[in-house]
Scaffold this motif. Structure first.
Motif, PDB file in Angstrom:
ATOM      1  N   ASP A  24      57.393  21.670  27.612  1.00 29.49           N
ATOM      2  CA  ASP A  24      57.973  20.165  26.972  1.00 29.49           C
ATOM      3  C   ASP A  24      57.196  19.471  25.789  1.00 29.49           C
ATOM      4  O   ASP A  24      55.975  19.685  25.883  1.00 29.49           O
ATOM      5  N   GLU A  57      62.820   6.720  20.130  1.00 28.94           N
ATOM      6  CA  GLU A  57      63.262   7.202  22.080  1.00 28.94           C
ATOM      7  C   GLU A  57      64.473   7.232  21.989  1.00 28.94           C
ATOM      8  O   GLU A  57      65.031   8.717  22.866  1.00 28.94           O
ATOM      9  N   LEU A  60      65.658  10.984  21.299  1.00 31.49           N
ATOM     10  CA  LEU A  60      65.162  11.876  21.919  1.00 31.49           C
ATOM     11  C   LEU A  60      65.514  12.055  22.906  1.00 31.49           C
ATOM     12  O   LEU A  60      66.773  13.243  23.898  1.00 31.49           O
ATOM     13  N   GLU A  61      65.849  10.717  23.756  1.00 32.82           N
ATOM     14  CA  GLU A  61      67.109  10.760  24.934  1.00 32.82           C
ATOM     15  C   GLU A  61      68.532  11.465  24.769  1.00 32.82           C
ATOM     16  O   GLU A  61      68.661  11.543  26.302  1.00 32.82           O
ATOM     17  N   TYR A  64      66.552  14.686  26.041  1.00 35.16           N
ATOM     18  CA  TYR A  64      65.118  14.541  27.050  1.00 35.16           C
ATOM     19  C   TYR A  64      65.342  13.640  27.361  1.00 35.16           C
ATOM     20  O   TYR A  64      65.477  12.324  26.958  1.00 35.16           O
ATOM     21  N   ILE A  66      62.871  10.741  29.015  1.00 32.63           N
ATOM     22  CA  ILE A  66      61.551  11.005  28.310  1.00 32.63           C
ATOM     23  C   ILE A  66      60.449  10.487  29.908  1.00 32.63           C
ATOM     24  O   ILE A  66      60.616  10.100  30.186  1.00 32.63           O
ATOM     25  N   GLU A  67      59.654  11.041  29.891  1.00 37.21           N
ATOM     26  CA  GLU A  67      58.890  11.281  31.512  1.00 37.21           C
ATOM     27  C   GLU A  67      58.146  10.607  31.594  1.00 37.21           C
ATOM     28  O   GLU A  67      57.547  10.016  32.436  1.00 37.21           O
ATOM     29  N   ALA A  82      58.547  14.398  26.664  1.00 38.18           N
ATOM     30  CA  ALA A  82      59.335  14.266  27.373  1.00 38.18           C
ATOM     31  C   ALA A  82      59.661  15.661  27.806  1.00 38.18           C
ATOM     32  O   ALA A  82      58.850  16.853  27.804  1.00 38.18           O
TER      33      ALA A  82
END
Length: 85
Positions: A24, A57, A60-61, A64, A66-67, A82
């Motif tokens: 991650d 973001e 990335l999304e 992934y 986003i945690e 992520a």
């Protein structure tokens, strides 16, 4: 350059290159308001008008979830944890 990462994320190439080994990722986003970045860009043409956290973001999304986000004390840096979807 680090500022080119967002452009590469849009194309999806940087994600596989950076995170293809598994695990991650934790990314540190450094805003252009950061003093170190400001010094690096001082004598350069700003070709990075669309360099911002929201764009990173969003890119990335696509691959992934986003945690967690953690804004660091300076207010100019954000850590993003992520997890691959």
């Amino acid at each position: 350059a680090a500022l080119d990462l967002v452009d590469e994320l849009e194309a999806g190439t940087a994600l596989e290159r950076l995170f293809g080994v598994g695990g991650d990722p934790v990314i540190e986003f450094v805003s252009k308001r950061d003093p170190m970045v400001a010094r690096l860009l001082l004598n350069k043409e700003d070709r990075y008008a669309d360099y911002d956290l929201a764009r990173l973001e969003s890119a990335l999304e696509r691959h992934y979830a986003i945690e967690r986000r953690l804004e660091l004390g300076s207010g100019t840096r954000t850590l993003i944890h992520a997890r691959r979807r």
